[in-house]
Design a protein around this motif. Sequence first.
Motif, PDB file in Angstrom:
ATOM      1  N   UNK A  30       0.842  -1.082   0.213  1.00 14.17           N
ATOM      2  CA  UNK A  30       0.001   0.083  -0.218  1.00 14.17           C
ATOM      3  C   UNK A  30       0.983   1.320   0.227  1.00 14.17           C
ATOM      4  N   UNK A  31       1.697   1.468   0.830  1.00  8.40           N
ATOM      5  CA  UNK A  31       2.668   2.408   1.005  1.00  8.40           C
ATOM      6  C   UNK A  31       3.681   2.565  -0.418  1.00  8.40           C
ATOM      7  N   UNK A  32       3.798   1.766  -0.935  1.00 12.55           N
ATOM      8  CA  UNK A  32       4.738   1.948  -2.560  1.00 12.55           C
ATOM      9  C   UNK A  32       3.665   1.969  -3.526  1.00 12.55           C
ATOM     10  N   UNK A  33       2.464   1.901  -3.366  1.00 17.77           N
ATOM     11  CA  UNK A  33       1.331   2.344  -4.442  1.00 17.77           C
ATOM     12  C   UNK A  33       1.107   0.986  -5.347  1.00 17.77           C
ATOM     13  N   UNK A  34       1.689  -0.253  -4.901  1.00 15.79           N
ATOM     14  CA  UNK A  34       1.466  -1.332  -5.703  1.00 15.79           C
ATOM     15  C   UNK A  34      -0.146  -1.690  -5.441  1.00 15.79           C
ATOM     16  N   UNK A  35      -0.540  -1.492  -4.253  1.00 10.21           N
ATOM     17  CA  UNK A  35      -2.111  -1.697  -3.896  1.00 10.21           C
ATOM     18  C   UNK A  35      -2.719  -0.281  -3.947  1.00 10.21           C
ATOM     19  N   UNK A  36      -3.569   0.018  -4.606  1.00  9.46           N
ATOM     20  CA  UNK A  36      -4.241   1.271  -4.311  1.00  9.46           C
ATOM     21  C   UNK A  36      -5.124   1.158  -2.811  1.00  9.46           C
ATOM     22  N   UNK A  37      -5.225   2.355  -2.290  1.00  8.64           N
ATOM     23  CA  UNK A  37      -6.155   2.541  -1.204  1.00  8.64           C
ATOM     24  C   UNK A  37      -6.496   3.768  -1.020  1.00  8.64           C
ATOM     25  N   UNK A  38      -7.609   4.201  -0.160  1.00 10.44           N
ATOM     26  CA  UNK A  38      -8.427   5.450   0.194  1.00 10.44           C
ATOM     27  C   UNK A  38      -8.437   5.569   1.553  1.00 10.44           C
ATOM     28  N   UNK A  39      -8.518   6.878   1.736  1.00  8.72           N
ATOM     29  CA  UNK A  39      -8.481   7.449   3.154  1.00  8.72           C
ATOM     30  C   UNK A  39     -10.385   7.628   3.091  1.00  8.72           C
ATOM     31  N   UNK A  40     -10.645   7.007   4.450  1.00 10.71           N
ATOM     32  CA  UNK A  40     -12.430   7.532   4.759  1.00 10.71           C
ATOM     33  C   UNK A  40     -11.918   7.954   6.079  1.00 10.71           C
ATOM     34  N   UNK A  41     -12.187   9.389   6.238  1.00 11.11           N
ATOM     35  CA  UNK A  41     -11.923  10.040   7.465  1.00 11.11           C
ATOM     36  C   UNK A  41     -10.332   9.729   7.954  1.00 11.11           C
ATOM     37  N   UNK A  42     -10.092   9.200   9.043  1.00 11.30           N
ATOM     38  CA  UNK A  42      -8.892   8.902   9.245  1.00 11.30           C
ATOM     39  C   UNK A  42      -8.451   7.497   9.055  1.00 11.30           C
ATOM     40  N   UNK A  43      -9.242   6.679   8.479  1.00  9.47           N
ATOM     41  CA  UNK A  43      -9.019   5.423   8.230  1.00  9.47           C
ATOM     42  C   UNK A  43      -8.578   4.968   6.926  1.00  9.47           C
ATOM     43  N   UNK A  44      -7.452   4.111   6.693  1.00 14.63           N
ATOM     44  CA  UNK A  44      -7.252   3.791   5.449  1.00 14.63           C
ATOM     45  C   UNK A  44      -7.802   2.374   5.076  1.00 14.63           C
ATOM     46  N   UNK A  45      -8.402   2.459   3.887  1.00 16.63           N
ATOM     47  CA  UNK A  45      -9.258   1.217   3.414  1.00 16.63           C
ATOM     48  C   UNK A  45      -8.594   0.870   2.078  1.00 16.63           C
ATOM     49  N   UNK A  46      -8.679  -0.347   1.639  1.00 17.82           N
ATOM     50  CA  UNK A  46      -8.373  -0.951   0.342  1.00 17.82           C
ATOM     51  C   UNK A  46      -9.649  -1.493  -0.456  1.00 17.82           C
ATOM     52  N   UNK A  47     -10.176  -0.725  -1.480  1.00 15.35           N
ATOM     53  CA  UNK A  47     -11.170  -1.211  -2.253  1.00 15.35           C
ATOM     54  C   UNK A  47     -11.106  -2.476  -2.774  1.00 15.35           C
ATOM     55  N   UNK A  48     -12.130  -3.494  -2.529  1.00 18.14           N
ATOM     56  CA  UNK A  48     -11.762  -5.055  -2.969  1.00 18.14           C
ATOM     57  C   UNK A  48     -11.418  -5.225  -4.464  1.00 18.14           C
ATOM     58  N   UNK A  49     -11.911  -4.390  -5.148  1.00 17.25           N
ATOM     59  CA  UNK A  49     -11.704  -4.574  -6.671  1.00 17.25           C
ATOM     60  C   UNK A  49      -9.855  -4.174  -6.902  1.00 17.25           C
ATOM     61  N   UNK A  50      -9.405  -3.452  -6.029  1.00  9.30           N
ATOM     62  CA  UNK A  50      -7.962  -3.007  -6.091  1.00  9.30           C
ATOM     63  C   UNK A  50      -7.207  -4.300  -5.891  1.00  9.30           C
ATOM     64  N   UNK A  51      -7.617  -5.258  -5.112  1.00  6.11           N
ATOM     65  CA  UNK A  51      -6.780  -6.538  -4.865  1.00  6.11           C
ATOM     66  C   UNK A  51      -6.749  -7.437  -6.397  1.00  6.11           C
ATOM     67  N   UNK A  52      -7.963  -7.499  -6.791  1.00 10.43           N
ATOM     68  CA  UNK A  52      -8.245  -7.986  -8.081  1.00 10.43           C
ATOM     69  C   UNK A  52      -7.022  -7.404  -9.163  1.00 10.43           C
TER      70      UNK A  52
END
Length: 69
Positions: A30-52
């Motif tokens: 996630x930190x390297x940008x290999x897996x996309x993530x989003x911030x929701x408020x103060x939370x870091x989340x990974x959209x399920x389709x980003x794993x695919x």
Amino acid sequence: MATDATPLVLTIEQAARRLGIGRTLTYALVTSGEIESVTIGRLRRIPAECLTEYINRLRQHNTQLPAAA
């Protein structure tokens, strides 16, 4: 109305479990940008389709490697 059991976004731990890898490696991806993530408020989340998408990129990269001699 039917509900979908698959969440739209995953925690780092949930994503790690789905990929079958460790939490530390998931954070690194996630930190390297290999897996996309989003911030929701103060939370870091990974959209399920980003794993695919991540797995598809890995598969595409592996098929593009030259054959061993």
